[in-house]
Every structure is written in structure tokens, then in C-alpha cells.
Design an enzyme around this catalytic site. Structure first.
Site: not given
Ligand code: GLN
Length: 195
Positions: A177, A175, A77
Site C-alpha cells: 500500500e 507494505h 506487516c
Molecule cells: N514492528 C511492528 C509489529 O511488530 C510491525 C511494523 C509494521 O507494521 N510496519 O507489530
């Protein structure tokens, strides 16, 4: 196998637990010297702008670049955003993966969702098709485009790329994790081990 988890911000402790469940050693990385002796690194989810700013502040950008010359890195992410070379806005990035990422791609209405994802690369050799992976998306990015050396590992039904690999670099929009399914962590340990 010694895996570092970048612990500047975000859900690094969940990654540490997942790695330990899969039988690897895991430690927190906050400073360049914490990278010594590690075989691979995970950049967790969180807020990519915050992770980037803190990485600049702690002198980690160059150290992580050097690390990536020989060792595996996986970003989940925000971590995937940080690994990418382009997010079409200005923020500190490692630029190690030849992917262009769109942040917060699912907008505000549907900021978070969970879905069963087909990830063929998770099938063990001789074990046929992998069972679906329950993927958690939280204000997630999508991988808008990938360069020639990048392998797409998973897409949503509408075609959006949500997992990709470029040699020893791995990026997932979701994610792993946050679930008890450690197959992506195992897959990463395989990359770290030279698979
Ligand atoms: N929206 C976040 C970003 O732009 C990422 C979100 C996340 O890691 N769950 O960095």
C-alpha cells in the site's frame, strides 16, 4: 467488491486508496457492525500489539473470527502478525493463519529497507514471469514457518518467507500500500472473488 480495512491504528488510509485505484470499494472498519456487507478485509501495518489490544477492546476478535470463516482476509506487516497463530510471545492474535511469525526480524540496525522481490503468483495467466515487485519493509516480521496448508508466495534471497497464502488468507511482511504498484491488491481482489 466491498473491501473493509481495519482502521484501529496504522496505515489504513493508504490501503483504502490502493483498493479504490484497483476499482474496488473500500471502507473503514472500527466496530463489528462495520463488517456487514463486506466481501473481504485488510488488516494494515502499524503496531500489532496496539491493533490487538484495540480489537479486544472493541469486541472485534470474535467478529473477525466469524468473518474469516467465509471471507478473505489479508494482513500486511503488523496485520500479518495479527493474522498468525503464533508469535512466541503473549499478545492478542486472530490465529487464523497457520504461520509462525518473528516480529521485528531485521533488528534495529536495518529496521527498514526496500527490495525488488520475485512474486511468481503475480504473473497473469499466459503472461509469463511477473516483473519484480518493489517491496517496502518497515520493522518487518518474517514468516518463520508455515503449516501444511500454506503456500509460500515470496522469499528473500536468504530464504526468509515474506509472503504466504492459506486459502482465502494472505500475509505479507511488506507494505504494497506504500507503493503505486497495485498488483498485490489486485491479487487479493482475485482471492476475494474466489480465485
Ligand atoms: N514492528 C511492528 C509489529 O511488530 C510491525 C511494523 C509494521 O507494521 N510496519 O507489530
Amino acid at each position: 467488491m466491498n473491501i473493509g480495512v481495519l482502521a484501529l491504528q496504522g496505515d489504513f488510509s493508504e490501503h483504502i486508496q490502493s483498493i479504490r485505484r484497483t476499482g474496488g470499494e473500500a471502507s473503514e472498519v472500527r466496530l463489528p457492525r462495520d463488517l456487514a456487507g463486506l466481501n473481504g478485509l485488510i488488516v494494515p501495518g502499524g503496531e500489532s500489539t496496539t491493533i490487538g489490544k484495540l480489537a479486544v477492546q472493541y469486541g472485534l476478535i470474535e467478529a473477525l473470527h466469524d468473518f474469516g470463516k467465509t471471507r478473505a482476509i489479508w494482513g500486511t506487516c503488523a496485520g500479518a502478525i495479527f493474522l498468525s497463530k503464533d508469535v512466541r510471545r503473549h499478545q492478542p492474535l486472530l490465529g487464523l493463519m497457520d504461520i509462525t511469525v518473528q516480529r521485528n526480524a531485521f533488528g534495529r540496525q536495518a529496521e527498514s529497507f526496500e527490495i525488488d522481490l520475485d512474486i511468481p503468483a503475480l504473473a497473469r495467466e499466459g503472461n509469463g514471469r511477473a516483473r519484480p515487485f518493489h517491496a517496502v519493509f518497515i520493522r518487518a516480521p518474517i514468516i518463520e514457518s508455515v503449516g501444511p496448508g500454506v503456500e509460500v508466495l515470496a522469499r528473500l534471497e536468504n530464504g526468509s518467507i515474506v509472503a504466504a497464502r492459506q486459502g482465502r488468507f494472505l500475509a505479507t511482511s511488506f507494505h504494497p500500500e506504500l507503493t503505486r504498484d497495485d498488483r498485490v491488491h489486485q491479487y487479493f481482489l482475485g482471492i476475494v472473488g474466489g480465485k
